[in-house]
Design a protein around this motif. Structure first.
Motif, mmCIF file in Angstrom:
data_model
loop_
_atom_site.group_PDB
_atom_site.id
_atom_site.type_symbol
_atom_site.label_atom_id
_atom_site.label_comp_id
_atom_site.label_asym_id
_atom_site.label_seq_id
_atom_site.Cartn_x
_atom_site.Cartn_y
_atom_site.Cartn_z
ATOM 1 N N GLY A 1 -11.139 -0.598 -10.084
ATOM 2 C CA GLY A 1 -11.831 -0.946 -8.791
ATOM 3 C C GLY A 1 -11.105 -0.878 -7.732
ATOM 4 O O GLY A 1 -11.464 -1.526 -6.798
ATOM 5 N N LYS A 2 -10.192 -0.272 -7.434
ATOM 6 C CA LYS A 2 -9.236 -0.347 -5.872
ATOM 7 C C LYS A 2 -9.050 1.266 -6.338
ATOM 8 O O LYS A 2 -8.077 1.886 -7.006
ATOM 9 C CB LYS A 2 -7.638 -1.133 -6.109
ATOM 10 C CG LYS A 2 -6.436 -1.105 -5.396
ATOM 11 C CD LYS A 2 -5.628 -2.018 -4.930
ATOM 12 C CE LYS A 2 -4.935 -1.931 -4.140
ATOM 13 N NZ LYS A 2 -4.082 -2.921 -3.928
ATOM 14 N N GLU A 3 -9.547 2.139 -5.050
ATOM 15 C CA GLU A 3 -8.184 2.975 -4.436
ATOM 16 C C GLU A 3 -7.117 3.350 -4.478
ATOM 17 O O GLU A 3 -6.581 2.385 -3.884
ATOM 18 C CB GLU A 3 -9.271 4.104 -3.042
ATOM 19 C CG GLU A 3 -8.986 5.429 -2.722
ATOM 20 C CD GLU A 3 -9.766 5.804 -1.635
ATOM 21 O OE1 GLU A 3 -10.837 5.970 -1.828
ATOM 22 O OE2 GLU A 3 -9.025 5.604 -0.329
ATOM 23 N N ARG A 4 -7.268 4.836 -5.184
ATOM 24 C CA ARG A 4 -5.569 4.667 -5.120
ATOM 25 C C ARG A 4 -5.242 6.522 -4.946
ATOM 26 O O ARG A 4 -3.980 6.090 -4.099
ATOM 27 C CB ARG A 4 -4.803 4.827 -6.672
ATOM 28 C CG ARG A 4 -5.263 3.061 -7.139
ATOM 29 C CD ARG A 4 -4.287 2.471 -6.843
ATOM 30 N NE ARG A 4 -4.283 1.831 -7.164
ATOM 31 C CZ ARG A 4 -3.345 0.209 -6.868
ATOM 32 N NH1 ARG A 4 -2.204 0.485 -5.947
ATOM 33 N NH2 ARG A 4 -3.288 -1.194 -7.965
ATOM 34 N N LEU A 5 -6.124 7.673 -4.748
ATOM 35 C CA LEU A 5 -6.014 8.118 -4.014
ATOM 36 C C LEU A 5 -7.332 8.652 -3.144
ATOM 37 O O LEU A 5 -8.114 8.842 -4.499
ATOM 38 C CB LEU A 5 -5.335 9.341 -5.154
ATOM 39 C CG LEU A 5 -4.685 10.993 -4.799
ATOM 40 C CD1 LEU A 5 -4.217 10.310 -4.179
ATOM 41 C CD2 LEU A 5 -4.475 11.065 -5.904
ATOM 42 N N SER A 6 -7.380 9.144 -1.680
ATOM 43 C CA SER A 6 -8.882 8.936 -1.922
ATOM 44 C C SER A 6 -9.134 10.595 -1.668
ATOM 45 O O SER A 6 -10.347 11.086 -1.538
ATOM 46 C CB SER A 6 -8.746 9.129 -0.166
ATOM 47 O OG SER A 6 -7.463 9.442 0.468
ATOM 48 N N GLU A 7 -8.194 11.459 -1.901
ATOM 49 C CA GLU A 7 -8.774 12.612 -2.133
ATOM 50 C C GLU A 7 -7.498 13.905 -2.795
ATOM 51 O O GLU A 7 -6.327 13.890 -2.008
ATOM 52 C CB GLU A 7 -9.120 13.223 -0.783
ATOM 53 C CG GLU A 7 -9.429 14.834 -1.006
ATOM 54 C CD GLU A 7 -10.029 15.431 0.446
ATOM 55 O OE1 GLU A 7 -10.881 15.311 0.710
ATOM 56 O OE2 GLU A 7 -8.776 16.184 1.081
ATOM 57 N N LEU A 8 -7.934 14.022 -4.418
ATOM 58 C CA LEU A 8 -7.231 15.040 -5.136
ATOM 59 C C LEU A 8 -7.229 16.759 -4.890
ATOM 60 O O LEU A 8 -8.554 16.399 -5.264
ATOM 61 C CB LEU A 8 -6.381 14.498 -6.277
ATOM 62 C CG LEU A 8 -6.190 15.145 -6.823
ATOM 63 C CD1 LEU A 8 -4.301 15.566 -6.881
ATOM 64 C CD2 LEU A 8 -6.012 15.302 -8.491
ATOM 65 N N VAL A 9 -6.958 17.543 -4.687
ATOM 66 C CA VAL A 9 -7.258 18.557 -4.286
ATOM 67 C C VAL A 9 -6.580 19.419 -5.255
ATOM 68 O O VAL A 9 -5.256 19.602 -5.533
ATOM 69 C CB VAL A 9 -7.451 19.228 -3.367
ATOM 70 C CG1 VAL A 9 -7.593 20.871 -2.905
ATOM 71 C CG2 VAL A 9 -7.871 19.025 -1.584
ATOM 72 N N CYS A 10 -7.471 19.941 -6.380
ATOM 73 C CA CYS A 10 -6.642 20.563 -7.880
ATOM 74 C C CYS A 10 -7.760 21.743 -8.712
ATOM 75 O O CYS A 10 -8.473 21.560 -8.328
ATOM 76 C CB CYS A 10 -6.428 19.298 -7.980
ATOM 77 S SG CYS A 10 -8.009 17.919 -8.680
#
Length: 254
Positions: free
Chosen positions: A134-143
């Protein structure tokens, strides 16, 4: 342990079918439902499908390689099978349970013994948001994608994507990016086996993503939730000194 009733299953490959015919003639055969033990003849893909198809049965599965890599398989031999089975060591593994929510609003569930992967399905890179418990760890991963692998699956797609090899007894999952563009140096993460991972697809209309749990796929997803399924157990048998733990260690020194 002596296994009196054996069920022999084989992939469609000619080599596997020939092996099955020879073994059935020599040792007999019963249906998987009646069996004390299931022998799977093929490669790793066939082993995975066999484990999925027989997960509700009491019989453990002993694989013999009639495919290519055969990481989950023992060496093939027609001779002395009963003695090999009596000496075989058991490994118990648990799959991952995936819940995938599609852009059409439909939810689909699948189980993965190796990994759950999200892969781009269009010309543009995927944009993913990753949450753990439930906790955001990576707001945006471009891949090109991302995957969550079990210890048993850590030498498969995960390793090809430069993810870590995990000891079979480790209560750890490997979260690995596939061709990460941003953050460029993000090397993935090791997570507790109990972790609940949610991966959300950003700009899903413009950057479609497919979710795959082993061979089960869900196309055009908006988000996926993944966690271990301890209520489901797969029992695999390996020859002494050739079990999954030994193979995982050996693989790191090749």
């Amino acid at each position: 342990m002596r296994f009196k009733k054996i069920s022999f299953l084989a992939s469609k490959a000619e080599m596997a079918q020939d092996a099955r015919a020879a073994l059935v003639q020599r040792y007999g055969h019963v249906s998987p439902v009646q069996a004390d033990l299931i022998v799977a003849l093929g490669g790793d893909g066939f082993m995975l499908s066999t484990l999925h198809e027989t997960q509700g049965l009491r019989a453990p599965v002993y694989g013999m390689n009639r495919g290519t890599v055969g990481f989950l398989m023992n060496e093939y031999s027609e001779d002395g099978l009963e003695d090999r089975l009596a000496l075989a060591e058991e490994t118990v593994i648990h799959p991952l349970r995936m819940t995938a929510h599609g852009v059409d609003g439909e939810e689909r569930e699948g189980l993965a013994i190796n990994e759950v992967s999200l892969l781009r399905k269009g010309p543009q890179a995927a944009k993913l948001r990753i949450l753990v418990d439930g906790k955001e760890r990576l707001s945006e991963l471009v891949c090109d994608g991302a995957l969550l692998a079990t210890p048993a699956g850590s030498t498969a797609y995960n390793y090809s994507a430069h993810g870590p090899i995990l000891p079979i007894g480790a209560e750890i999952l490997a979260l690995t990016a596939v061709a990460a563009f941003r953050p460029r140096r993000w090397r993935g993460a090791l997570l507790p086996m109990r972790a609940k991972v949610r991966i959300e697809v950003l700009e899903s209309d413009k950057r479609p993503v497919q979710a795959v749990a082993d061979s089960f796929d869900a196309r055009a997803v908006e988000w996926v939730e993944i966690q271990s399924a301890p209520d489901i157990s797969h029992r695999l048998l390996f020859d002494p000194e050739h079990g999954l733990e030994e193979r995982l260690i050996r693989e790191q020194f090749v």
